[in-house]
Motif scaffolding. Structure first.
Motif, PDB file in Angstrom:
ATOM      1  N   ASP A 334       0.926  -1.061  -0.141  1.00 27.02           N
ATOM      2  CA  ASP A 334      -0.234   0.069   0.142  1.00 27.02           C
ATOM      3  C   ASP A 334       0.722   1.103   0.262  1.00 27.02           C
ATOM      4  O   ASP A 334       0.899   2.216  -0.701  1.00 27.02           O
ATOM      5  CB  ASP A 334      -1.237  -0.305   1.194  1.00 27.02           C
ATOM      6  N   ARG A 336       3.491   1.393  -1.215  1.00 24.19           N
ATOM      7  CA  ARG A 336       4.038   1.483  -3.000  1.00 24.19           C
ATOM      8  C   ARG A 336       3.754   2.455  -3.526  1.00 24.19           C
ATOM      9  O   ARG A 336       3.913   3.096  -4.344  1.00 24.19           O
ATOM     10  CB  ARG A 336       4.893   0.073  -2.929  1.00 24.19           C
ATOM     11  N   LYS A 337       2.525   1.648  -3.457  1.00 23.69           N
ATOM     12  CA  LYS A 337       1.917   3.079  -4.802  1.00 23.69           C
ATOM     13  C   LYS A 337       1.283   4.090  -4.580  1.00 23.69           C
ATOM     14  O   LYS A 337       1.073   4.882  -4.697  1.00 23.69           O
ATOM     15  CB  LYS A 337      -0.291   1.852  -4.561  1.00 23.69           C
ATOM     16  N   GLU A 340       4.748   5.383  -5.477  1.00 26.95           N
ATOM     17  CA  GLU A 340       4.835   5.394  -7.021  1.00 26.95           C
ATOM     18  C   GLU A 340       4.107   7.057  -7.266  1.00 26.95           C
ATOM     19  O   GLU A 340       3.921   7.198  -8.493  1.00 26.95           O
ATOM     20  CB  GLU A 340       3.627   3.618  -7.491  1.00 26.95           C
ATOM     21  N   GLN A 341       3.310   6.964  -6.650  1.00 24.27           N
ATOM     22  CA  GLN A 341       1.803   8.464  -7.375  1.00 24.27           C
ATOM     23  C   GLN A 341       2.610   9.055  -7.450  1.00 24.27           C
ATOM     24  O   GLN A 341       2.623  10.495  -8.179  1.00 24.27           O
ATOM     25  CB  GLN A 341       0.635   8.418  -6.846  1.00 24.27           C
ATOM     26  N   THR A 356       6.318  -4.199  -9.938  1.00 28.10           N
ATOM     27  CA  THR A 356       5.312  -4.305  -9.429  1.00 28.10           C
ATOM     28  C   THR A 356       5.054  -5.622 -10.755  1.00 28.10           C
ATOM     29  O   THR A 356       3.193  -6.555 -10.260  1.00 28.10           O
ATOM     30  CB  THR A 356       4.659  -2.883  -9.472  1.00 28.10           C
TER      31      THR A 356
END
Length: 411
Positions: A334, A336-337, A340-341, A356
């Protein structure tokens, strides 16, 4: 009481009032700056907990840590990697985190299964992954487009890859080899073995035969003979893994076998556009690997607080956004997401997207390497270079390696 911290809920810090935890890691100034910033957030939330920061370069780090541990004054919290995880666990230097995980005081549920498993030694959780990384084949997209050559792809067999590399060399009129020769690279050997249902280690011995290593050395000897890979003199500077010496950026080869998170750093060393794909062979040979771990000292006076800080570093969204990808990709999926954004570096975005995508393809994680892993890596470089320079046959080098490696693992 709980404190919501973005992706996960954390229990309140233990009531060890007015304590200072010592924290030790290796790395450059950037890593130091980000680590300090993240832990300062922790102190903002829990003012009774402060930190004493110490860091240095990789050279000599474990010598210092070992000396301090032997004297009973190791840092409360420190960075470790899989070169020494098993050894330090067996020497009872690491705080046993197993019961804290069972009690949800250290939450590893948002980590990929293999990543959580990679922190276990003989069934005990002895650390928590600070970040994830996996091997990556980095290639020169600009060169391949100029040569009108297809890009390598996930699942490419070694036979097909070496034929492709030979054609790259031919189309460049011999000026640029199709591939680096990774015969000295332990991770390349390990993945090649895993694609054949073997492992680098089996307990405290190597997990493969002399014949396996002969085949590995012979495959790359053939690649050099066909000019798919360059001469030994060109290969040697990259054998240590130094990112600044990789042939994909020095213009000596179209590909380099490295870590996937090194794409961004490599991209800064060349004007050509680079791409990223998995090593040749079945992608299930790869696994979610901890690039680094956070561990606690078994002799710390504040074990619950140490565990709470580790949980914060692994699972807190704000800490994750500060730490970014400096140690690798966030271990918590979570977090990581969210990280990433926020990325603006296109190469780093590509690394995250690759990892991913690979998550769904990963095979089961092996147990952490045994004590002596760092020695084995050095012995492989020595053996591979003896073959590369024609100082030994594949059989002679393999026999010497197996004997020396097993001796090092059982000493």
């Amino acid at each position: 009481m709980t404190v919501l911290s973005g992706c996960t809920a954390q229990t309140e810090a233990p009531k060890d009032s007015r304590i200072e935890l010592s924290v030790f890691w290796w790395g450059g100034d950037r890593r130091a700056e980000l680590t300090k910033q993240a832990l300062e957030i922790y102190t903002e939330r829990y003012p009774d907990v402060t930190f004493k920061f110490t860091w240095q370069g990789n050279a000599g780090y474990f010598d210092r840590l070992s000396t301090e541990a032997a004297a009973g004054n190791a840092p409360d919290l420190f960075q470790i990697d899989d070169n020494y995880l098993t050894e330090y666990a067996q020497r009872e230097i690491l705080l046993d985190l197993t019961d804290y995980v069972r009690a949800d005081l250290l939450d590893l549920r948002k980590l990929p299964n293999g990543l959580a498993q990679s922190s276990q030694v003989t069934g005990r959780t002895v650390a928590a992954a600070a970040a994830e990384n996996t091997p990556g084949l980095i290639y020169n997209k600009t060169l391949l487009a100029r040569l009108d050559m297809p890009e390598p792809h996930i699942g490419m067999s070694y036979e097909d890859f070496l034929s492709w590399a030979e054609e790259v060399t031919e189309r460049s009129d011999g000026k640029i080899a199709g591939t680096m020769d990774p015969s000295a690279d332990y991770k390349a050997l390990w993945l090649w073995l895993r694609s054949q249902d073997k492992e680098l280690y089996r307990g405290r011995q190597v997990g493969f035969t002399e014949g396996d290593l002969v085949r590995w050395f012979d495959m790359w000897r053939g690649a050099r003979a066909s000019k798919a890979a360059p001469k030994a003199e060109v290969i040697k500077p990259a054998n240590s893994g130094d990112v600044t010496k990789q042939l994909v950026t020095s213009g000596k080869a179209a590909t380099s076998f490295v870590w996937s998170n090194q794409l961004s750093e490599l991209q800064k060393l060349t004007k050509d556009k680079l791409g990223l794909v998995s090593y040749p062979g079945d992608p299930k040979a790869q696994w979610a690997r901890a690039s680094l771990y956070w561990a606690g000292f078994r002799g710390t006076r504040h074990p619950e607080t140490v565990v709470h800080v580790i949980d914060f570093l692994v699972n807190d969204a704000r800490a994750g956004s500060i730490l970014g990808t400096e140690r690798g990709l966030s271990a918590n999926l979570d977090v990581r997401k969210a990280v990433e954004q926020s990325l603006t570096d296109e190469s780093m975005k590509m690394s995250v997207a690759f990892e991913t995508d690979m998550t769904e393809r990963f095979g089961a994680a092996p147990v952490p390497p045994p004590k002596g892993h760092a020695t084995i890596k050095a012995l492989l470089i020595q053996a591979a270079e003896s073959v590369q320079f024609g100082q030994a046959t594949s059989k002679e080098a393999a026999a010497a390696f197996i004997s020396q490696a097993n001796a090092a693992l059982t000493s």
